[in-house]
Design an enzyme around this catalytic site. Sequence first.
Site, PDB file in Angstrom:
ATOM      1  N   HIS A  94       1.165   5.453  -1.943  1.00 42.53           N
ATOM      2  CA  HIS A  94       1.830   6.621  -1.393  1.00 42.53           C
ATOM      3  C   HIS A  94       2.976   7.080  -2.195  1.00 42.53           C
ATOM      4  O   HIS A  94       3.040   8.232  -2.536  1.00 42.53           O
ATOM      5  CB  HIS A  94       1.922   6.723  -0.082  1.00 42.53           C
ATOM      6  N   GLU A 109      -5.791   9.339   1.020  1.00 41.00           N
ATOM      7  CA  GLU A 109      -6.072   7.669   0.938  1.00 41.00           C
ATOM      8  C   GLU A 109      -7.205   7.577  -0.041  1.00 41.00           C
ATOM      9  O   GLU A 109      -6.945   6.533  -0.787  1.00 41.00           O
ATOM     10  CB  GLU A 109      -6.734   7.308   2.128  1.00 41.00           C
ATOM     11  N   SER A 112      -3.733   1.442  -4.629  1.00 44.40           N
ATOM     12  CA  SER A 112      -3.084  -0.079  -4.049  1.00 44.40           C
ATOM     13  C   SER A 112      -4.006  -1.152  -3.941  1.00 44.40           C
ATOM     14  O   SER A 112      -3.941  -2.148  -3.366  1.00 44.40           O
ATOM     15  CB  SER A 112      -2.506   0.499  -2.746  1.00 44.40           C
ATOM     16  N   HIS A 169       0.928  -1.309  -0.089  1.00 43.48           N
ATOM     17  CA  HIS A 169       0.091  -0.037  -0.082  1.00 43.48           C
ATOM     18  C   HIS A 169       0.755   1.351   0.130  1.00 43.48           C
ATOM     19  O   HIS A 169       0.581   2.325  -0.752  1.00 43.48           O
ATOM     20  CB  HIS A 169      -0.923   0.057   1.321  1.00 43.48           C
TER      21      HIS A 169
HETATM   22  N1  H2B Z   1       0.135   5.293  10.146  1.00 39.50           N
HETATM   23  C1  H2B Z   1       0.648   4.561   9.135  1.00 39.50           C
HETATM   24  N2  H2B Z   1       1.858   3.815   9.280  1.00 39.50           N
HETATM   25  N3  H2B Z   1       0.398   4.840   7.799  1.00 39.50           N
HETATM   26  C2  H2B Z   1      -0.620   5.530   7.445  1.00 39.50           C
HETATM   27  O1  H2B Z   1      -1.221   5.590   6.202  1.00 39.50           O
HETATM   28  C3  H2B Z   1      -1.574   6.124   8.357  1.00 39.50           C
HETATM   29  C4  H2B Z   1      -1.021   5.870   9.796  1.00 39.50           C
HETATM   30  N4  H2B Z   1      -2.617   7.043   8.401  1.00 39.50           N
HETATM   31  N5  H2B Z   1      -1.683   6.464  10.896  1.00 39.50           N
HETATM   32  C5  H2B Z   1      -2.815   7.719   9.249  1.00 39.50           C
HETATM   33  C6  H2B Z   1      -2.847   7.140  10.627  1.00 39.50           C
HETATM   34  C7  H2B Z   1      -4.410   8.511   8.736  1.00 39.50           C
HETATM   35  O2  H2B Z   1      -5.264   7.245   8.892  1.00 39.50           O
HETATM   36  C8  H2B Z   1      -4.981   9.491   9.650  1.00 39.50           C
HETATM   37  C9  H2B Z   1      -3.966  10.651   9.438  1.00 39.50           C
HETATM   38  O3  H2B Z   1      -5.033   9.051  11.168  1.00 39.50           O
HETATM   39 FE    FE Z   2      -2.134   4.989   3.517  1.00 38.53          FE
END
Ligand code: H2B
Ligand code: FE
Length: 289
Positions: A168, A208, A227, A163
């Site tokens: 990203h 996302e 993804s 992912h």
């Molecule tokens: N942590 C990690 N490791 N990857 C992410 O994509 C992620 C996260 N997204 N923590 C964050 C939370 C997102 O869902 C929001 C900002 O809470």
């Molecule tokens: Fe993500």
Amino acid sequence: TQVIAPLSLNQVDNSKILGFGADLAEDHPGFHDDAYKLRRMDIARLAYTHQIGSAVPELVYLPQETATWGTVLRETSQLYPTHACKEFLASFPMFDFREDSVPQLEALSSILRRETGWQIRPVAGLLHPRDFLNGLAFNTFHSTQYVRHHSRPMYTPEPDVCHELLGHVPMLADPKYCEMVHNIGLASLHANEKQIWHLTKMYWYTVEFGLIREQGRICAFGAGILSSFGELEHMRSGQAELRAFDPFITLPKMDYKSGYQKLYYVLDSFDDAAAKLKVYCDKLKLNAI
Ligand code: H2B
Ligand code: FE
């Protein structure tokens, strides 16, 4: 509660892990696989001991993990030419992804540093939202390094390296996109708990699951879409509702559990979204929202 904003990346705590790393949910595909859990603990250690400013340690992936990565890459990349936004398509070849090897975070981080000044910091799992968002203010993307469970290559309930790298990383090689994401991060440095929650939803519906309009059609830039083979098809199926994105509107609750998204927000351009987020961030700093 008083919020103390970090003044440097060193103050962003990458050890507050939610979900699997803390307590693996019963419905996680790896829940009954002890070898998988041990492997995850090993990989987690790499993240916990990583020092800012030093290279991300290399991780030698197991054949089973490489096979899972290969499957995800093969499936999703079939749909990129028609479904991904032009910024993604411009950056994607830079990384030279191959099905027979899982890329190392350090190699990708070097490319991002060169292109946009962003970097990748390893993290053991789903990071606490405030820490995750704070990282964005320091042009730092916290990325997991483990691979999803091999029993379900096309599904993961949490972020994994497939992912992060497919969804990203290519987007983070685009300067305009980075400016938009940076503004979300900057806002988080000044945010109270309620605002962190709003920024979390903002992140969710853009980074996302965001779509962008290109010559009359919608294209994906959200990592959760890019993804996922199924979500890429779904976003164009006409089954989901589309709305224009605006940082000041109340965003609906995020839905992690019930399959594909029922609603997507659409941007006109990353320039436009970055400008809107700058206005939001400035108001938040002045305590005007
Ligand atoms: N942590 C990690 N490791 N990857 C992410 O994509 C992620 C996260 N997204 N923590 C964050 C939370 C997102 O869902 C929001 C900002 O809470
Ligand atoms: Fe993500």
